[in-house]
Motif scaffolding. Structure first.
Motif, PDB file in Angstrom:
ATOM      1  N   LEU A 291      11.956 -20.856  19.326  1.00 45.97           N
ATOM      2  CA  LEU A 291      10.987 -20.075  19.029  1.00 45.97           C
ATOM      3  C   LEU A 291       9.742 -20.560  19.140  1.00 45.97           C
ATOM      4  CD1 LEU A 291      12.582 -21.089  15.081  1.00 45.97           C
ATOM      5  CD2 LEU A 291      12.000 -18.960  16.380  1.00 45.97           C
ATOM      6  N   GLY A 292       8.915 -21.553  20.015  1.00 46.07           N
ATOM      7  CA  GLY A 292       8.175 -21.565  20.441  1.00 46.07           C
ATOM      8  C   GLY A 292       7.698 -23.082  20.718  1.00 46.07           C
ATOM      9  N   PHE A 293       7.889 -23.261  19.801  1.00 42.33           N
ATOM     10  CA  PHE A 293       7.531 -25.313  19.690  1.00 42.33           C
ATOM     11  C   PHE A 293       7.732 -25.796  21.074  1.00 42.33           C
ATOM     12  CE2 PHE A 293       8.957 -24.729  15.805  1.00 42.33           C
ATOM     13  CZ  PHE A 293       8.183 -25.451  14.296  1.00 42.33           C
ATOM     14  N   THR A 294       6.251 -26.299  21.340  1.00 45.64           N
ATOM     15  CA  THR A 294       6.156 -27.203  22.787  1.00 45.64           C
ATOM     16  C   THR A 294       7.058 -27.987  22.817  1.00 45.64           C
ATOM     17  OG1 THR A 294       4.048 -28.139  22.144  1.00 45.64           O
ATOM     18  CG2 THR A 294       3.489 -26.138  22.970  1.00 45.64           C
ATOM     19  N   ARG A 295       7.085 -28.645  24.134  1.00 44.02           N
ATOM     20  CA  ARG A 295       8.072 -30.606  24.134  1.00 44.02           C
ATOM     21  C   ARG A 295       7.481 -31.149  23.185  1.00 44.02           C
ATOM     22  NH1 ARG A 295       8.567 -32.305  30.169  1.00 44.02           N
ATOM     23  NH2 ARG A 295      10.027 -30.800  30.086  1.00 44.02           N
ATOM     24  N   GLN A 296       5.233 -31.120  23.498  1.00 41.01           N
ATOM     25  CA  GLN A 296       4.819 -32.030  22.664  1.00 41.01           C
ATOM     26  C   GLN A 296       5.167 -32.262  20.558  1.00 41.01           C
ATOM     27  OE1 GLN A 296       1.433 -31.928  24.683  1.00 41.01           O
ATOM     28  NE2 GLN A 296       1.426 -34.353  24.232  1.00 41.01           N
ATOM     29  N   SER A 297       5.213 -30.906  20.795  1.00 37.38           N
ATOM     30  CA  SER A 297       5.623 -30.992  19.128  1.00 37.38           C
ATOM     31  C   SER A 297       7.139 -31.114  18.321  1.00 37.38           C
ATOM     32  CB  SER A 297       5.070 -29.875  18.716  1.00 37.38           C
ATOM     33  OG  SER A 297       5.711 -28.324  18.989  1.00 37.38           O
ATOM     34  N   VAL A 298       7.755 -30.820  19.779  1.00 38.79           N
ATOM     35  CA  VAL A 298       9.828 -31.331  19.363  1.00 38.79           C
ATOM     36  C   VAL A 298       8.879 -32.931  19.244  1.00 38.79           C
ATOM     37  CG1 VAL A 298      11.075 -31.608  20.061  1.00 38.79           C
ATOM     38  CG2 VAL A 298      10.439 -29.525  20.390  1.00 38.79           C
ATOM     39  N   LEU A 299       8.538 -33.651  20.337  1.00 37.71           N
ATOM     40  CA  LEU A 299       8.617 -35.332  20.374  1.00 37.71           C
ATOM     41  C   LEU A 299       7.782 -35.454  18.989  1.00 37.71           C
ATOM     42  CD1 LEU A 299       9.089 -36.478  22.662  1.00 37.71           C
ATOM     43  CD2 LEU A 299       6.506 -37.035  23.237  1.00 37.71           C
ATOM     44  N   LYS A 300       6.495 -35.126  18.946  1.00 35.95           N
ATOM     45  CA  LYS A 300       6.202 -35.434  17.486  1.00 35.95           C
ATOM     46  C   LYS A 300       6.605 -35.208  16.191  1.00 35.95           C
ATOM     47  CE  LYS A 300       0.967 -33.728  18.610  1.00 35.95           C
ATOM     48  NZ  LYS A 300       0.759 -32.933  18.685  1.00 35.95           N
ATOM     49  N   LEU A 301       7.356 -34.459  16.180  1.00 41.51           N
ATOM     50  CA  LEU A 301       8.642 -34.410  15.275  1.00 41.51           C
ATOM     51  C   LEU A 301       9.410 -34.900  14.560  1.00 41.51           C
ATOM     52  CD1 LEU A 301       9.987 -30.151  15.132  1.00 41.51           C
ATOM     53  CD2 LEU A 301       8.011 -31.274  12.964  1.00 41.51           C
ATOM     54  N   TYR A 302       9.927 -35.340  15.841  1.00 42.95           N
ATOM     55  CA  TYR A 302      10.889 -36.565  16.390  1.00 42.95           C
ATOM     56  C   TYR A 302      10.676 -38.148  15.384  1.00 42.95           C
ATOM     57  CZ  TYR A 302      14.786 -32.850  16.629  1.00 42.95           C
ATOM     58  OH  TYR A 302      15.584 -32.130  16.466  1.00 42.95           O
ATOM     59  N   ILE A 303       9.429 -37.920  16.309  1.00 35.54           N
ATOM     60  CA  ILE A 303       9.199 -39.567  16.487  1.00 35.54           C
ATOM     61  C   ILE A 303       8.733 -39.863  14.975  1.00 35.54           C
ATOM     62  CG2 ILE A 303       6.245 -40.654  16.967  1.00 35.54           C
ATOM     63  CD1 ILE A 303       7.602 -40.465  19.560  1.00 35.54           C
ATOM     64  N   GLY A 304       7.890 -38.409  14.492  1.00 29.15           N
ATOM     65  CA  GLY A 304       6.811 -38.597  12.445  1.00 29.15           C
ATOM     66  C   GLY A 304       8.477 -38.523  12.245  1.00 29.15           C
TER      67      GLY A 304
END
Lengths: 383, 387
Positions: A291-304
């Motif tokens: 869908l276009g989520f970057t690697r960084q935003s995925v990382l942020k999602l899970y850490i959050g």
């Protein structure tokens, strides 16, 4: 759907698992907060302003040796000393020798002791009544509550150190800044009944004119008696009390090792959960990335997500700790260890911070691993 | 029919990472609990094994500790003539009048000062304590400013080696020997001549306590009552063993805090174990349904998952005990409210402690494993197969 809402939703997507993890972290953080509170009360908290002005003098050899009572007059002449009063540990038995019925009884000088313990709250007429009655006593308010004592009641202490039983009448009930669990009575009572107690004093309580002059007074007192047959050791009230805590054993190492064990265990629990939860969603990550989520935003999602779960546990743990500490502080029999203990706001902040860090650290590896995966591989992944 | 345990073991092996992490979590809890239990076991050992059942300790009536005693020295000859006291080869009754005082010594590692008990005794005092054996140097000579130090004192304080001098009371004392009493409370004491000690602490003319050695256990009990019942003496006799047993209460604070910490940690670990087991069940729901179809009953599924949880916690217990092994024998001091001084004891890992730890871990496993196992056994076969 906002990003925050997405994180909240996915943090609690598997309700049972999230609740169990939160509960597990709650109990760990409860313990951690408790231990930090004990640490803070013992080693960091400064006592009241009045306490910072007080010193205790004892026999150089040890607390169990007594000093001549004429030392009092000599101490009084030292510059910076406002008042000085004797304290004699009576060590009597009330009712029976069970530990829960153990509390301190001190023989002292009713005319001067309350000028030193200025933070004891007691009505003036009760003080006067105590000073007039040689067999009178003043008692701590918590102690009075525990045994149902009232003004005018008779209390008897069986002597262990001195061969005399004290029969005292309660003339006053005082409230200290924190529970003292002590009874004060007129030392002349013991001196008249026991010849060998005459002219001997266990410790002296000294009031200095300002907190700044405490070290000066301490060394001046010790210098006065340095070359006498019975030299003294004078220290601030806090240092004196700390020496009791240290006598329980190596409390510092004890608390630290428990804290580390708890921290490590919490980290393990949280990491296990995060690893489980992230591995389950490998396919989901691939979809997010498509869908276009970057690697960084995925990382942020899970850490959050992990931080959110850990913070929830941490907050609950802090709440429980506040409740537990106040329950323990008022529980009978626990008074020696927990009296006057409160969970301080900085301790709470630290606990919450630790919880957040636990969440962060536990998620970073599995999240990094997940963010790195190849989309096609991820889509093919079978849970 | 029961599902073989090897099925559970294979499953635990299959999900190695998860198993290891959960077991480690349980292990840490077990380690903490074992540490506290071993501490208490060591403390009990130090006090319970102190004291000889045929030694009678005599103190002034009302005294609860040797430190708070003090009786007229003229009473001691009367005490010595009481029947039931064992005689030495010269025909003298084995009795020792003593003083126990407290001095402050600096710790070897520089972490402050500690109260230490100094015992002044008569030569007979050594005879009636056969458990104390000299391991270095010689015993003190009566009339000299000489002391022998207990093994724990020797290890924990500077200046407590043979040939050193210790500075307390009115001057210097020469250390002439080190003794070992097998980990009892005596190991935390310094011994010297009773008259020298009395002089230095201005206590001439009296004694703090007296020890009488009875001929046997029955005589000891009679002797104890004879001392207490004699109206002239105003003294009280206790068996030495009873006296030390009372002092174990100084471990009360550790016991309370230890239990408290262990229980809270156990609750936390049980939740974690529950999480792992729920994951195990969820992961294998199709497998469970298959097992049911083959003919395994609900109770056997339940048992199997509970066993798996127990295996997991057992692994944790073993790791936890292994983690504590390097600390076994490590010694620490505890303040004693009766003697006002430090008694040194060591971490003592006994079989009882080990078994208690395993039991503790199994309870955690059971608490964490039962609900998921129940869930597994109740699963609907068809839904699970379709999942």
């Amino acid at each position: 759907m906002t990003l925050t809402r997405f994180v909240t939703k996915s943090a609690f997507r598997n309700k049972r698992r999230s609740i169990l993890t939160v509960l597990s972290i709650t109990f760990s953080l409860l313990l951690l907060t408790l231990m930090m509170t004990v640490w803070r009360t013992f080693y960091i908290d400064t006592f009241s302003a009045e306490s910072a002005q007080r010193l205790i003098t004892r026999h150089r050899v040890s607390l169990t040796e007594s000093m001549p009572s004429f030392y009092r007059a000599k101490i009084r002449t030292i510059p910076g000393v406002v008042a000085v009063a004797p304290n004699n540990w009576f060590g009597g038995i009330y009712k029976d020798d069970k530990p829960e019925n153990m509390f301190a009884q001190f023989g002292t000088d009713p005319d001067e002791i309350l000028k030193i313990y200025t933070d004891f709250k007691i009505p003036a007429d009760q003080v006067l009544a105590w000073q007039r009655d040689r067999a009178g006593a003043i008692v701590d308010v918590d102690l009075a509550k525990k045994y149902g004592w009232k003004l005018g009641d008779r209390i008897v202490f069986k002597g262990t150190i001195y061969p005399v039983d004290l029969e005292l009448t309660i003339r006053g009930i005082y409230a200290g800044p924190e529970p003292t669990n002590s009874v004060y009575f007129n030392q002349t009572y013991v001196e008249e009944a026991v010849p060998f107690a005459k002219g001997r004093v266990g410790t002296f309580s000294i009031l200095a004119d300002s907190p700044g002059s405490v070290p000066k007074v301490a060394s001046a007192v010790d210098d006065t008696f340095r070359n006498s047959p019975e030299p003294t050791k004078t220290e601030s009230e806090k240092a004196f009390q700390l020496s009791f805590i240290n006598s329980i054993g190596n409390v510092k190492a004890f608390i630290l090792s428990i804290c580390f064990a708890v921290l490590f265990a919490t980290l393990l629990v949280s990491a296990t959960t995060m690893a489980m939860s992230i591995r389950e969603r490998t396919r989901e990550v691939a979809v997010l990335k498509t869908l276009g989520f970057t690697r960084q935003s995925v990382l942020k999602l899970y850490i959050g997500e992990a931080v959110l779960v850990a913070l929830t546990g941490g907050a609950l743990g802090c709440l429980l700790a506040i409740g537990l500490v106040s329950a323990l502080a008022h529980a009978p029999g626990m008074s020696f260890f927990f009296s006057g203990m409160k969970v301080a706001p900085p301790t709470l902040l630290l606990s919450i911070f630790v919880a957040g860090m636990v969440g962060f650290l536990s998620a970073i590896f599995p999240a990094y691993h997940a963010a790195k995966i190849d989309i096609v591989e991820g889509l093919r992944h079978i849970g | 029919m029961a599902i073989p345990i090897s099925y559970n073991i294979r499953n635990l092996k299959l999900r190695k990472g998860l198993t290891i992490m959960t077991a480690l979590g349980i292990a840490l809890t077990v380690t903490t609990a074992v540490f506290l239990m071993a501490l208490l076991a060591g403390l009990n050992k130090a006090f319970k094994s102190s004291g000889d059942p045929i030694n009678v300790l005599v103190m002034r009536k009302g005294s609860t500790a040797e430190l708070s005693g003090g009786f007229d020295g003229n009473l001691f000859p009367t005490l010595k003539t009481l029947p039931g006291i064992a005689k030495d080869p010269q025909g003298e009754p084995i009795a020792s009048a003593e003083w126990v005082v407290v001095v402050v010594l600096p710790r070897k590692d520089g972490t402050g000062e500690v109260n230490v008990s100094v015992r002044g005794l008569m030569p007979a005092g050594l005879t009636l304590r056969p458990g104390a054996k000299l391991i270095e140097g010689r015993w003190f000579t009566p009339g000299q400013r000489e002391v022998v130090v207990g093994n724990s004192i020797h290890n924990r304080f500077s200046g407590a080696n043979v040939g050193d001098t210790l500075d307390f009371a009115k001057g210097q004392w020469k250390v002439v020997g080190v003794f070992d009493s097998g980990g009892t409370a005596y190991d935390s004491e310094i011994w010297g001549d009773v008259n020298q000690i009395a002089t230095d602490f201005d206590r001439q003319g009296g004694y703090g306590s007296a020890y009488l050695r009875a001929t046997d256990a029955i005589a000891a009990d009679a002797l104890k009552h004879r001392v207490s019942d004699d109206q002239r003496l105003k003294l009280e006799g206790t068996l030495e063993t009873e006296y030390y047993e009372k002092q174990t209460s100084s471990g009360g604070a550790i016991k309370f805090i230890g239990t408290f910490v262990a229980i809270i940690m156990a609750i936390g670990s049980s939740f974690a174990a529950m999480n792992t087991m729920y994951a195990a069940v969820a992961y294998r729901s199709r497998e469970i349904a298959t097992l049911r179809i083959i003919g395994f009953s609900r109770p056997s599924i339940l048992t199997s998952f509970v066993i798996e949880a127990l295996l997991l916690s057992l692994l944790g217990a073993i790791v936890g005990i292994v983690l504590i092994l390097p600390f076994n024998g490590m010694s620490t001091g505890i303040g004693n409210s009766l003697t006002f001084s430090e008694t040194v004891f060591s971490l003592h890992l006994t079989w009882a402690v080990g078994l208690a730890a395993v039991g503790f871990a199994l309870i955690m496993g059971l608490l964490g494993g039962f609900a998921p196992a129940w869930h597994a056994a109740r699963q609907d076969i068809l839904t699970s197969l379709r999942a």
